[in-house]
Design a protein around this motif. Structure first.
Motif, PDB file in Angstrom:
ATOM      1  N   LYS A 104       0.864  -1.189   0.000  1.00 21.58           N
ATOM      2  CA  LYS A 104       0.000   0.000   0.000  1.00 21.58           C
ATOM      3  C   LYS A 104       0.895   1.231   0.000  1.00 21.58           C
ATOM      4  CE  LYS A 104      -3.895  -2.163   2.384  1.00 21.58           C
ATOM      5  NZ  LYS A 104      -4.799  -2.108   3.573  1.00 21.58           N
ATOM      6  N   VAL A 105       0.675   2.097  -0.971  1.00 25.61           N
ATOM      7  CA  VAL A 105       1.551   3.256  -1.151  1.00 25.61           C
ATOM      8  C   VAL A 105       0.793   4.518  -0.778  1.00 25.61           C
ATOM      9  CG1 VAL A 105       3.088   4.458  -2.734  1.00 25.61           C
ATOM     10  CG2 VAL A 105       2.667   2.003  -3.033  1.00 25.61           C
ATOM     11  N   THR A 106       1.362   5.299   0.092  1.00 24.74           N
ATOM     12  CA  THR A 106       0.743   6.540   0.567  1.00 24.74           C
ATOM     13  C   THR A 106       1.338   7.740  -0.175  1.00 24.74           C
ATOM     14  OG1 THR A 106       2.387   6.719   2.327  1.00 24.74           O
ATOM     15  CG2 THR A 106       0.346   5.547   2.847  1.00 24.74           C
ATOM     16  N   PRO A 107       0.658   8.885  -0.160  1.00 22.15           N
ATOM     17  CA  PRO A 107       1.221  10.070  -0.822  1.00 22.15           C
ATOM     18  C   PRO A 107       2.403  10.644  -0.044  1.00 22.15           C
ATOM     19  CG  PRO A 107      -0.825  10.621   0.300  1.00 22.15           C
ATOM     20  CD  PRO A 107      -0.688   9.132   0.383  1.00 22.15           C
ATOM     21  N   LYS A 144       1.696  13.619  -4.848  1.00 22.13           N
ATOM     22  CA  LYS A 144       0.917  14.580  -4.050  1.00 22.13           C
ATOM     23  C   LYS A 144      -0.339  13.984  -3.431  1.00 22.13           C
ATOM     24  CE  LYS A 144       2.571  18.690  -6.500  1.00 22.13           C
ATOM     25  NZ  LYS A 144       2.185  19.882  -7.312  1.00 22.13           N
ATOM     26  N   ASP A 145      -1.021  13.078  -4.138  1.00 25.48           N
ATOM     27  CA  ASP A 145      -2.287  12.563  -3.594  1.00 25.48           C
ATOM     28  C   ASP A 145      -2.316  11.044  -3.404  1.00 25.48           C
ATOM     29  OD1 ASP A 145      -2.533  11.588  -6.175  1.00 25.48           O
ATOM     30  OD2 ASP A 145      -4.126  12.967  -6.765  1.00 25.48           O
ATOM     31  N   GLY A 146      -1.269  10.349  -3.818  1.00 26.50           N
ATOM     32  CA  GLY A 146      -1.216   8.901  -3.618  1.00 26.50           C
ATOM     33  C   GLY A 146      -2.132   8.099  -4.531  1.00 26.50           C
ATOM     34  N   ASP A 188      11.049   8.220  -4.671  1.00 26.41           N
ATOM     35  CA  ASP A 188      10.342   9.489  -4.824  1.00 26.41           C
ATOM     36  C   ASP A 188      11.067  10.273  -5.911  1.00 26.41           C
ATOM     37  OD1 ASP A 188       8.550   8.831  -2.842  1.00 26.41           O
ATOM     38  OD2 ASP A 188       9.698   9.805  -1.253  1.00 26.41           O
ATOM     39  N   ILE A 189      10.358  10.465  -7.032  1.00 24.62           N
ATOM     40  CA  ILE A 189      11.012  10.956  -8.252  1.00 24.62           C
ATOM     41  C   ILE A 189      10.425  12.310  -8.653  1.00 24.62           C
ATOM     42  CG2 ILE A 189      11.556  10.400 -10.646  1.00 24.62           C
ATOM     43  CD1 ILE A 189      11.053   7.457  -9.989  1.00 24.62           C
ATOM     44  N   PRO A 190      11.233  13.351  -8.722  1.00 17.20           N
ATOM     45  CA  PRO A 190      10.738  14.654  -9.195  1.00 17.20           C
ATOM     46  C   PRO A 190      10.352  14.573 -10.670  1.00 17.20           C
ATOM     47  CG  PRO A 190      13.124  14.707  -8.915  1.00 17.20           C
ATOM     48  CD  PRO A 190      12.672  13.391  -8.370  1.00 17.20           C
ATOM     49  N   ALA A 191       9.529  15.510 -11.115  1.00 17.50           N
ATOM     50  CA  ALA A 191       8.974  15.476 -12.467  1.00 17.50           C
ATOM     51  C   ALA A 191      10.050  15.409 -13.539  1.00 17.50           C
ATOM     52  CB  ALA A 191       8.073  16.687 -12.695  1.00 17.50           C
ATOM     53  N   GLU A 192      11.162  16.124 -13.343  1.00 22.12           N
ATOM     54  CA  GLU A 192      12.201  16.167 -14.383  1.00 22.12           C
ATOM     55  C   GLU A 192      12.913  14.824 -14.548  1.00 22.12           C
ATOM     56  OE1 GLU A 192      13.920  18.176 -10.637  1.00 22.12           O
ATOM     57  OE2 GLU A 192      12.027  18.107 -11.751  1.00 22.12           O
ATOM     58  N   LEU A 193      12.816  13.935 -13.582  1.00 22.93           N
ATOM     59  CA  LEU A 193      13.403  12.603 -13.694  1.00 22.93           C
ATOM     60  C   LEU A 193      12.333  11.533 -13.971  1.00 22.93           C
ATOM     61  CD1 LEU A 193      16.074  12.639 -10.807  1.00 22.93           C
ATOM     62  CD2 LEU A 193      16.403  13.062 -13.259  1.00 22.93           C
ATOM     63  N   ARG A 209       5.723   8.684  -7.013  1.00 25.93           N
ATOM     64  CA  ARG A 209       6.267   7.768  -6.023  1.00 25.93           C
ATOM     65  C   ARG A 209       6.051   6.341  -6.511  1.00 25.93           C
ATOM     66  NH1 ARG A 209       5.119   8.387   0.337  1.00 25.93           N
ATOM     67  NH2 ARG A 209       6.980   9.680   0.086  1.00 25.93           N
ATOM     68  N   PHE A 210       7.133   5.571  -6.499  1.00 25.54           N
ATOM     69  CA  PHE A 210       7.063   4.156  -6.864  1.00 25.54           C
ATOM     70  C   PHE A 210       7.553   3.322  -5.678  1.00 25.54           C
ATOM     71  CE2 PHE A 210       7.389   6.091 -11.043  1.00 25.54           C
ATOM     72  CZ  PHE A 210       6.584   5.286 -11.851  1.00 25.54           C
TER      73      PHE A 210
END
Length: 218
Positions: A104-107, A144-146, A188-193, A209-210
């Motif tokens: 289970k992955v949370t935001p 941001k929202d999971g 946790d990957i920023p948009a540019e990556l 987030r993966f």
């Protein structure tokens, strides 16, 4: 008595021939009426057979529908299952049994500015090397929202690809090299990556987030 009178008495005169013609016409008329009655009766019989066949067909179809309803009631449809059930993946020797279960992955919280790798379960296998083919199970959500946008668990088939050579997003190429086989890590990957901020082509936009399980590397 004359010969002409004798012919009439014997039934051979002109008047008798007219009577014969009339009798022949009456007989032909009766035969035609008999044929019409037989044809009418045959048509009625065929009609009865057709109606019986139609009724039988309707009963058969209704019986088939009842069977389908029974089958539907006996087993849930795919739409009734809220989350697809995936077969447990094959785990490397000595791996944590928790890797058999979808995480289970949370935001996330706050602003994500750089790639962050958190080890949730540390594997006992060798470290992943650049250029290897690795096999993974993963869940991807919006940071941001999971909200989940992709998961290999949903089709029961782990993903296999080359790592560190541009076949996947930079966040994976950079974040998974060096991770021991048998590990579960959170990227946790920023948009540019990841896929950028535009969402072009229906791709997930923004930071992501993966949670990735590394099942094999070779």
């Amino acid at each position: 008595m004359s010969e002409r009178v004798q012919n009439r008495s014997a039934g051979q005169g002109p008047g008798t021939k007219a009577e014969r013609r009339l009798a022949a016409q009456l007989a032909a008329k009766k035969a035609a009426e008999a044929r019409r009655r037989r044809q009418s009766m045959l048509g009625a019989f065929v009609g009865v057979l057709a109606v019986a066949a139609l009724i039988g067909g309707i009963v058969w179809l209704n019986s088939g529908d009842d069977d389908k309803k029974t089958q539907s009631a006996a087993s849930p449809s795919a739409s009734a299952i809220t989350e697809p059930t995936a077969a447990a993946p094959a785990l490397p020797e000595g791996a944590d049994p928790a890797l058999k279960t979808k995480p289970k992955v949370t935001p996330g919280t706050g602003e994500l500015k750089k790639l962050t790798v958190n080890t949730l379960i540390k594997g006992k296998g060798p470290a992943v090397k650049k250029g290897q083919q690795i096999t993974t199970n993963y869940v991807g959500v919006f940071y941001k929202d999971g909200k989940e946008f992709d998961a290999s668990w949903n089709n029961g088939q782990p993903a296999t690809f080359a790592i560190g050579v541009g076949q996947v997003i930079p966040g994976w190429d950079q974040g998974l090299v060096g991770v021991p086989v048998g590990s579960r890590v959170q990227l946790d990957i920023p948009a540019e990556l990841a896929y950028g901020n535009s969402g072009e082509g229906g791709r997930p936009a923004g930071p992501l987030r993966f949670v990735v399980d590394v099942l094999a590397a070779q």
